[in-house]
Design an enzyme around this catalytic site. Sequence first.
Site, PDB file in Angstrom:
ATOM      1  N   GLY A 135       4.980 -18.981  31.033  1.00 24.89           N
ATOM      2  CA  GLY A 135       5.376 -19.012  29.624  1.00 24.89           C
ATOM      3  C   GLY A 135       6.656 -19.802  29.453  1.00 24.89           C
ATOM      4  N   GLY A 180       0.862 -18.834  27.907  1.00 28.22           N
ATOM      5  CA  GLY A 180       1.572 -19.717  28.837  1.00 28.22           C
ATOM      6  C   GLY A 180       0.722 -20.948  29.106  1.00 28.22           C
ATOM      7  N   THR A 236      -1.977  -5.161  25.317  1.00 25.08           N
ATOM      8  CA  THR A 236      -1.341  -5.997  26.344  1.00 25.08           C
ATOM      9  C   THR A 236       0.055  -5.487  26.649  1.00 25.08           C
ATOM     10  OG1 THR A 236      -2.512  -7.890  25.469  1.00 25.08           O
ATOM     11  CG2 THR A 236      -0.668  -8.374  26.920  1.00 25.08           C
ATOM     12  N   ALA A 280      11.343  -7.195  29.919  1.00 26.26           N
ATOM     13  CA  ALA A 280      11.690  -7.953  28.711  1.00 26.26           C
ATOM     14  C   ALA A 280      11.318  -7.154  27.473  1.00 26.26           C
ATOM     15  CB  ALA A 280      10.948  -9.284  28.697  1.00 26.26           C
ATOM     16  N   TYR A 320       4.283  -4.580  16.968  1.00 27.87           N
ATOM     17  CA  TYR A 320       4.913  -5.286  18.088  1.00 27.87           C
ATOM     18  C   TYR A 320       6.185  -4.559  18.503  1.00 27.87           C
ATOM     19  CZ  TYR A 320       7.251  -9.038  20.650  1.00 27.87           C
ATOM     20  OH  TYR A 320       7.897  -9.767  21.593  1.00 27.87           O
TER      21      TYR A 320
END
Length: 329
Positions: A11, A37, A96, A118, A150
């Site tokens: 990515g 990515g 995901t 992250a 998200y």
Amino acid sequence: MTRTLITGGAGFIGSHLAELLLASGHHVTIIDDLSTGSLDNIQHLIGHERFRFAIETIGNEMVLDGLVSECDVIFHLAAAVGVQLIIQNPVHTIETNVMGTEAVLKAALRYRAKVLVASTSEVYGKSEHVPYAESDDVTLGPTARNRWAYAASKMVDEFLALAYHREHGLPVVVFRLFNTVGPRQTGQYGMVIPRFVQQALAGRPLTVYGDGAQTRCFCNVQDAVRAIAGLAESDAAVGQVFNVGSTEEVSILDVARRTLALVNDGQEDGWREQITLVPYAQAYAEGFEDMLRRVPDIGKIDGAIGWQPTIPLDETLQQVIEFYRQSTR
Ligand code: UDP
């Protein structure tokens, strides 16, 4: 020398991190399913004697287990990102992000690998209390609005990582990335700067959403990956959450003006005519909520590892312009 694994290493951010880690003498393995990515991002690293890659999803338990068993530090960057993607594919985003992090933490625990997870400034939601500090309350909108899925999925990732640390003593560090920009970022998933640069280079109008008065702080990816690598080296950072971002606050309208000025060699006349204001409802969907300001408090990471961003926005814009001038993407 450390054996590192980067999930999402093909990515935009992962590929820059891979470069930095290789330059610092580490071994780097990446796993990426190329969903967002791209092999183009790592083409120049292929063949490096300390670099390996697996084109595979982190959902493949056997492959992930094998890779984790051979590393000391995992940088977990694989995630569904970009506001546009989240709005279009909410199921994919939630699954995901939550299942991916769970799989990585489980594997890390088996081999006691350190995990850098992250996260994102999205977790602060629409709180109007800027700058955002890591210990601040967060304000998310209702579950009926996709955007917040998200943020919520990333909050679950953070809770889970911190729980693995508290309950199992796994060494984890969470970093919340604020708007990160630089070469190789694609505008395909909504990110504003690559979109503006590509629009300006093509002579198309720049699509400013809302009235453009909303602000963001854009951190150069090279500064951001230096922060992430620095956190991995710090024992004091374990079990903690850190903001990683720039404090140079700029309105989106100003980003558009500056992009046009740089593309047009300093010529600023008539920049307003090269901008189209697009209502949010048209850009995303009815009922979309955007935050008016987003500014990080970076005192915590500065105190822990002495990190501050160094690259100003105009230099970053110039880098992105150069990238797209030379790129066929
Ligand atoms: N934005 C815009 N035009 C675009 C894409 C984005 O004006 O073509 C705005 C967007 O509404 C937001 C800001 O730019 O206010 C940053 O958007 P991005 O998706 O890059 O990151 P976000 O901060 O929303 O995560």
